[in-house]
Design an enzyme around this catalytic site. Structure first.
Site, mmCIF file in Angstrom:
data_model
loop_
_atom_site.group_PDB
_atom_site.id
_atom_site.type_symbol
_atom_site.label_atom_id
_atom_site.label_comp_id
_atom_site.label_asym_id
_atom_site.label_seq_id
_atom_site.Cartn_x
_atom_site.Cartn_y
_atom_site.Cartn_z
ATOM 1 N N ASP A 84 0.488 -0.866 0.272
ATOM 2 C CA ASP A 84 -0.099 0.094 0.123
ATOM 3 C C ASP A 84 0.839 1.471 0.440
ATOM 4 O OD1 ASP A 84 -0.517 0.868 3.051
ATOM 5 O OD2 ASP A 84 0.268 -1.240 3.238
ATOM 6 N N ASP B 256 -10.148 2.513 6.561
ATOM 7 C CA ASP B 256 -8.893 3.184 7.269
ATOM 8 C C ASP B 256 -8.681 3.209 8.717
ATOM 9 O OD1 ASP B 256 -5.879 2.925 8.375
ATOM 10 O OD2 ASP B 256 -5.448 4.387 7.025
ATOM 11 N N GLU C 166 -7.448 3.448 12.512
ATOM 12 C CA GLU C 166 -6.270 3.692 12.930
ATOM 13 C C GLU C 166 -6.446 5.116 13.956
ATOM 14 O OE1 GLU C 166 -2.497 4.861 10.789
ATOM 15 O OE2 GLU C 166 -3.264 4.092 9.092
#
Length: 227
Positions: A36, A121, A123
């Site tokens: 990624d 995502d 995080e």
């Protein structure tokens, strides 16, 4: 180089153990690896990735600052043209609110470019202190992606999930999990269940490193089909 042999399930007396051993070797040799990225990768760099046995390519397509990544479309095109399987990840802007609009902006920018999975995502960066609000934000983003007809996955880790939504929250467990654990081992044997997930789909095993003259994160697929 990954050497793939198409094994048939055969059990002929004492030969069964040999076939099991060959299957395990095939699993090890043929694990699909990929990267990624959050910067621009030219087609030449993507072709280099392919030559180095990377099979999938996941560029960032939405930035945590609240806008579509300007390199998103070029990366998707370059990855596809180089023969890589392409996905994308959305790094949401939680303080910006309106996750449905963030999804709509991403989908509009991507257009007709081929994308396997839209990864959300999750995080630690500017999330609410209230875990229920974080759960609601993720749910709204995922629902928006589904309304656009997109295949959805979740990126997170045991500890990030714990801090952001709580380990007991399993509302996303029906979607593929891409988890991070930087042990530099391209194996998913370290996986510790959380959030309702029993098995992961991809592991990010090494953070920013240099490959093909660009910064990448290294990943391996956990579920491998044996033929």
């Amino acid at each position: 180089m990954c050497i793939r042999d198409r094994y048939q399930r055969r059990v002929h007396g004492n030969q069964s153990n040999m076939w099991i051993l060959l299957a395990l070797i095939s699993f090890s040799l043929c694990a699909e690896k990929g990267v990624d990225v959050s910067t621009l990768f030219s087609e030449a760099k993507c072709k280099c990735l392919k030559e180095k046995d990377q099979s999938f390519f996941v560029p960032r397509c939405y930035q945590s600052g609240g806008k579509v990544d300007p390199n998103c479309v070029s990366n998707l095109k370059n990855g596809h043209d180089a023969g890589l399987s392409t996905g994308l990840y959305i790094f949401p802007c939680v303080p910006c609110g309106n996750p449905a609009k963030q999804v709509a902006d991403t989908v509009k920018a991507v257009g007709n470019h081929e994308v396997d999975t839209y990864w959300v995502d999750v995080e630690k960066l500017n999330w609410h202190k209230d875990k229920s609000l974080n759960r609601k934000f993720i749910e709204e983003m995922v629902n928006a992606l589904k309304e656009h007809g997109k295949k959805v996955g979740i990126y997170s880790s045991y500890y990030m999930w714990q801090d952001i939504v709580g380990l007991d929250y399993s509302g996303m467990s029906s979607y593929p999990l891409w988890y991070s654990h930087y042990d530099k081992k391209p194996s998913c044997s370290d996986f510790k269940p959380f959030g309702g997930w029993k098995k992961p789909h991809i592991k990010q095993f090494e953070g920013t490193t240099n490959l093909c003259q660009g910064g990448v994160d290294l990943n391996v697929k956990c579920q491998i089909k044996l033929y």
